[in-house]
Design an enzyme around this catalytic site. Structure first.
Site, PDB file in Angstrom:
ATOM      1  N   PRO A   2       0.807  -1.192   0.000  1.00 56.42           N
ATOM      2  CA  PRO A   2       0.000   0.000   0.000  1.00 56.42           C
ATOM      3  C   PRO A   2       0.854   1.261   0.000  1.00 56.42           C
ATOM      4  O   PRO A   2       1.695   1.448   0.869  1.00 56.42           O
ATOM      5  CB  PRO A   2      -0.786  -0.106   1.295  1.00 56.42           C
ATOM      6  CG  PRO A   2      -0.222  -1.298   2.018  1.00 56.42           C
ATOM      7  CD  PRO A   2       1.023  -1.673   1.349  1.00 56.42           C
ATOM      8  N   GLU A   3       0.599   2.091  -0.973  1.00 56.48           N
ATOM      9  CA  GLU A   3       1.200   3.412  -0.980  1.00 56.48           C
ATOM     10  C   GLU A   3       0.093   4.389  -0.598  1.00 56.48           C
ATOM     11  O   GLU A   3      -0.988   3.954  -0.203  1.00 56.48           O
ATOM     12  CB  GLU A   3       1.799   3.704  -2.362  1.00 56.48           C
ATOM     13  CG  GLU A   3       2.779   2.611  -2.796  1.00 56.48           C
ATOM     14  CD  GLU A   3       3.441   2.852  -4.138  1.00 56.48           C
ATOM     15  OE1 GLU A   3       3.675   4.015  -4.485  1.00 56.48           O
ATOM     16  OE2 GLU A   3       3.701   1.870  -4.848  1.00 56.48           O
TER      17      GLU A   3
END
Length: 271
Positions: A2-3
């Site tokens: 996850p960014e």
DNA sequence: AAAAGCCCCTGGATGC
DNA sequence: TGCATCCAGGGGCTTT
């Protein structure tokens, strides 16, 4: 995994549904990156005020203290009204009056850390060095340029480090640098102001578009309501080594920077 | 002080 | 089918 876009998509998918809930019980699975920092029972009875995001951290504000969550590489949250069965990699589950929040994280690089309201310790340790939020007005070209001027490292790695600007991870760093026409290996301090301005615009554009697309789902990311992202189908360079550039048709190249893969077009991205 | 390397951990893909 | 190897949306910590 996850960014910033994935973390924000996650936040948006459950923040309003959990706000106002009272915590009924907390169950811990296998160890995550750090210990919770308090007895799980201590959280029972607390009220969830809301959910904020800082960089790739989710901050769940309680009426007393807060929980800092990180999804690491493989984490995802779910928030469902009915009582879910515990899955193999569910390492944190919080039953509330409005639903159950569960962190599923096979690799366990993620974290859930409790910080007391007046605890400047763990919160500032985790959040203290973070750079500016890219989707706010604080992220302006002047500040960005000044931050990059102090770094001799390759621009790709300066972006990933998150001390100048937060939230840009391995996918979106490659994508933003492509859009800005900048070779990932260029020392950050050497970027001219016009190029910094292009990169600034590219970061905002890429993150914004990824957000609109529900993030990227490479393996198993989904929002807390189970929605998969589809930005992975829009990437120009990420994971496309050997394939033709969508702009100039030259083969996309792969290189390693600090044990991470970087993808770029040797024609479109100038040193 | 900043940069570069190391490591945490599991699972999926690939090769023999 | 089995096993060995490599790779993966991150980032804190230790060493140069």
């Amino acid at each position: 995994m996850p960014e910033l876009p994935e973390v924000e998509v996650t936040r948006l998918s459950f923040a309003s549904r959990i706000a106002g809930a009272r915590i009924l019980s907390v169950r811990m699975g296998k160890a995550l990156r750090w210990p919770l920092g308090c007895a799980p029972a201590l959280l029972v009875g607390r009220i969830v005020l809301g959910v904020r995001r800082r960089g790739k951290y989710l901050l769940i504000d309680l009426d007393q203290g807060l929980l800092m969550l990180h999804l690491g590489m493989s984490g995802s949250l779910s928030f469902v009204a009915d009582l879910p069965a515990s899955g193999k990699h569910d390492h944190f589950a919080m039953l509330t009056t409005q639903g159950t929040l569960t962190l599923n994280d096979p690799r366990r690089f993620g974290a859930v850390v409790y910080a007391d309201a007046q605890d400047t310790g763990s919160a500032s340790t985790l959040l203290g060095r973070l750079g500016v939020e890219p989707l706010t007005d604080d992220f302006d070209v002047d500040r960005f340029h000044a931050g990059l001027k102090r770094r001799k490292a390759a621009i790709k790695q300066v972006l990933l480090a998150g001390e100048v600007v937060v939230g840009v991870g391995n996918i979106y760093a490659s994508e933003a640098l492509f859009q800005a026409g900048i070779r990932p290996t260029v020392p950050a301090e050497r970027l001219s102001r016009p190029r910094v301005a292009r990169l600034h615009a590219a970061i905002r554009d890429i993150l914004g578009r990824a957000l609109t697309s529900g993030g990227s789902t490479l393996r198993n990311f989904s929002s807390a309501s189970g929605e998969k992202g589809h930005f992975q189908f829009e990437t120009m360079v990420y994971a496309r080594q050997g394939e033709p550039c969508r702009v100039c048709a030259r083969p996309i190249k792969l290189l390693r920077q600090g044990q991470r893969s970087t993808f770029y077009c040797p024609q479109c991205q100038k040193p």
